[in-house]
Write a protein that holds these residues in place. Sequence first.
Motif, PDB file in Angstrom:
ATOM      1  N   SER A   5      -7.400   1.407   3.654  1.00  0.00           N
ATOM      2  CA  SER A   5      -8.746   1.881   3.362  1.00  0.00           C
ATOM      3  C   SER A   5      -8.740   3.244   2.682  1.00  0.00           C
ATOM      4  N   ASP A   6      -9.632   3.385   1.670  1.00  0.00           N
ATOM      5  CA  ASP A   6      -9.867   4.617   0.927  1.00  0.00           C
ATOM      6  C   ASP A   6      -8.731   4.981  -0.018  1.00  0.00           C
ATOM      7  N   GLY A   7      -7.693   4.152  -0.153  1.00  0.00           N
ATOM      8  CA  GLY A   7      -6.589   4.461  -1.046  1.00  0.00           C
ATOM      9  C   GLY A   7      -6.874   4.053  -2.478  1.00  0.00           C
ATOM     10  N   ARG A   8      -5.922   4.366  -3.350  1.00  0.00           N
ATOM     11  CA  ARG A   8      -6.003   3.991  -4.760  1.00  0.00           C
ATOM     12  C   ARG A   8      -5.473   2.575  -4.909  1.00  0.00           C
ATOM     13  N   VAL A   9      -6.291   1.692  -5.442  1.00  0.00           N
ATOM     14  CA  VAL A   9      -5.916   0.288  -5.578  1.00  0.00           C
ATOM     15  C   VAL A   9      -5.926  -0.102  -7.050  1.00  0.00           C
ATOM     16  N   ALA A  69      -0.099   4.329  -5.546  1.00  0.00           N
ATOM     17  CA  ALA A  69      -1.174   3.426  -5.142  1.00  0.00           C
ATOM     18  C   ALA A  69      -0.928   2.896  -3.735  1.00  0.00           C
ATOM     19  N   SER A  70      -2.005   2.625  -3.019  1.00  0.00           N
ATOM     20  CA  SER A  70      -1.871   2.030  -1.690  1.00  0.00           C
ATOM     21  C   SER A  70      -1.719   0.518  -1.769  1.00  0.00           C
ATOM     22  N   ALA A  71      -2.160  -0.073  -2.902  1.00  0.00           N
ATOM     23  CA  ALA A  71      -2.064  -1.526  -3.041  1.00  0.00           C
ATOM     24  C   ALA A  71      -2.251  -1.921  -4.499  1.00  0.00           C
ATOM     25  N   VAL A  72      -1.730  -3.102  -4.827  1.00  0.00           N
ATOM     26  CA  VAL A  72      -1.987  -3.739  -6.119  1.00  0.00           C
ATOM     27  C   VAL A  72      -2.526  -5.138  -5.859  1.00  0.00           C
ATOM     28  N   VAL A  73      -3.642  -5.463  -6.485  1.00  0.00           N
ATOM     29  CA  VAL A  73      -4.187  -6.818  -6.435  1.00  0.00           C
ATOM     30  C   VAL A  73      -3.886  -7.460  -7.782  1.00  0.00           C
ATOM     31  N   HIS A  74      -3.021  -8.460  -7.767  1.00  0.00           N
ATOM     32  CA  HIS A  74      -2.554  -9.060  -9.020  1.00  0.00           C
ATOM     33  C   HIS A  74      -3.334 -10.342  -9.315  1.00  0.00           C
ATOM     34  N   GLY A 101       8.824  -5.082  -9.715  1.00  0.00           N
ATOM     35  CA  GLY A 101       8.812  -3.692 -10.163  1.00  0.00           C
ATOM     36  C   GLY A 101       7.804  -2.857  -9.403  1.00  0.00           C
ATOM     37  N   ILE A 102       6.659  -3.442  -9.086  1.00  0.00           N
ATOM     38  CA  ILE A 102       5.652  -2.745  -8.285  1.00  0.00           C
ATOM     39  C   ILE A 102       6.209  -2.404  -6.907  1.00  0.00           C
ATOM     40  N   ALA A 103       6.877  -3.379  -6.299  1.00  0.00           N
ATOM     41  CA  ALA A 103       7.488  -3.129  -4.988  1.00  0.00           C
ATOM     42  C   ALA A 103       8.568  -2.062  -5.077  1.00  0.00           C
ATOM     43  N   ALA A 104       9.397  -2.118  -6.128  1.00  0.00           N
ATOM     44  CA  ALA A 104      10.476  -1.132  -6.298  1.00  0.00           C
ATOM     45  C   ALA A 104       9.915   0.272  -6.494  1.00  0.00           C
ATOM     46  N   ALA A 105       8.711   0.364  -7.053  1.00  0.00           N
ATOM     47  CA  ALA A 105       8.075   1.668  -7.241  1.00  0.00           C
ATOM     48  C   ALA A 105       7.578   2.261  -5.929  1.00  0.00           C
ATOM     49  N   GLY A 106       7.526   1.433  -4.873  1.00  0.00           N
ATOM     50  CA  GLY A 106       7.140   1.918  -3.555  1.00  0.00           C
ATOM     51  C   GLY A 106       5.732   1.585  -3.119  1.00  0.00           C
ATOM     52  N   PRO A 108       3.072  -0.153  -1.112  1.00  0.00           N
ATOM     53  CA  PRO A 108       3.260  -0.825   0.178  1.00  0.00           C
ATOM     54  C   PRO A 108       2.538  -2.160   0.355  1.00  0.00           C
ATOM     55  N   ARG A 109       1.593  -2.499  -0.545  1.00  0.00           N
ATOM     56  CA  ARG A 109       0.797  -3.705  -0.351  1.00  0.00           C
ATOM     57  C   ARG A 109       0.560  -4.405  -1.691  1.00  0.00           C
ATOM     58  N   ILE A 110       0.853  -5.698  -1.731  1.00  0.00           N
ATOM     59  CA  ILE A 110       0.550  -6.522  -2.890  1.00  0.00           C
ATOM     60  C   ILE A 110      -0.270  -7.725  -2.420  1.00  0.00           C
ATOM     61  N   VAL A 111      -1.388  -7.961  -3.092  1.00  0.00           N
ATOM     62  CA  VAL A 111      -2.158  -9.191  -2.901  1.00  0.00           C
ATOM     63  C   VAL A 111      -2.112  -9.939  -4.224  1.00  0.00           C
ATOM     64  N   ALA A 112      -1.506 -11.117  -4.232  1.00  0.00           N
ATOM     65  CA  ALA A 112      -1.362 -11.903  -5.455  1.00  0.00           C
ATOM     66  C   ALA A 112      -2.222 -13.150  -5.352  1.00  0.00           C
ATOM     67  N   LEU A 113      -2.908 -13.476  -6.436  1.00  0.00           N
ATOM     68  CA  LEU A 113      -3.821 -14.609  -6.433  1.00  0.00           C
ATOM     69  C   LEU A 113      -3.071 -15.918  -6.653  1.00  0.00           C
TER      70      LEU A 113
END
Length: 283
Positions: A5-9, A69-74, A101-106, A108-113
């Motif tokens: 919550s409140d992070g950069r996504v 970023a706190s998460a990436v929504v792909h 690559g996103i994970a390697a950058a550190g 912590p959260r990926i949501v993939a469609l």
Amino acid sequence: MSNTSDGRVIVTGAGGYLGPHVVTALADLGHDVVAVMRPGSAAPLDDRATVEESDILSADFSPTHWADASAVVHLAWKDGFQHNSPAHMEQLSAHYRLLTGIAAAGVPRIVALGTMHEVGYWEGAITAATPTNPRSQYGIAKDALRRALPFALPESTSLAWARAYYIYGDDRRSNSIFRKLLEAADERRTEFPFTTGKNLYDFIRVEDLGRQLAALTDAIDIEGTVNCSTGEPKSLAAQVEDFIAEHGLDITLEYGAFPDRPYDSPGVWGDAATIHEVMQRHG
């Protein structure tokens, strides 16, 4: 409860059919949203988002600037409405390269469609454990990525694979039967060729799916395949008749003008228990 919550996504594919709704839902939850779109995209986006124009599937793209970023929504995926487009398999490796690559950058959260088309022919409710046997290039590519990522991502990255079902709403921007009905009405056609309409699907409004994906982004403890759906089967005929009534269209369906597709199940929907639990966390 763990959350982002409140992070950069970061939202990839923000200019697509679903993207603007996910961007708005994340902003509503208080996130600083970066909407990533192809260069030149003119998609309508929430003013609260920061826009980044990037070709994220190009070989020279690096996601290292997303490391904070706190998460990436792909969401990004070419030709999602064209199930046997060659783009699905041609770009599979690029999606894999991007997400690892996103994970390697550190991040912590990926949501993939994901998509129900990963499963192929199935009758009844689809769970996270339902075996997959996709019958289109789209389903094959998505399922291959879904299967590969858990072996490739570090334990420090939490992955949720958001399996979507029959999306509708914002229909002028879709390529679904609902857009075709609106276009038929524009042309003052009063009859619309149709199948039998007997097949049961899990219909979800695009705005509701956007909110589900936003909530799932925060639920960092929820991993693996998650059905993003209503969990309620409804016949295609009933859904289309309701759409015609809701929009006041002077159109009559010509039932049986087209055969039902042989690879479609007579009835399939998502087991939505997990996503309902996630949504309850947001009240």
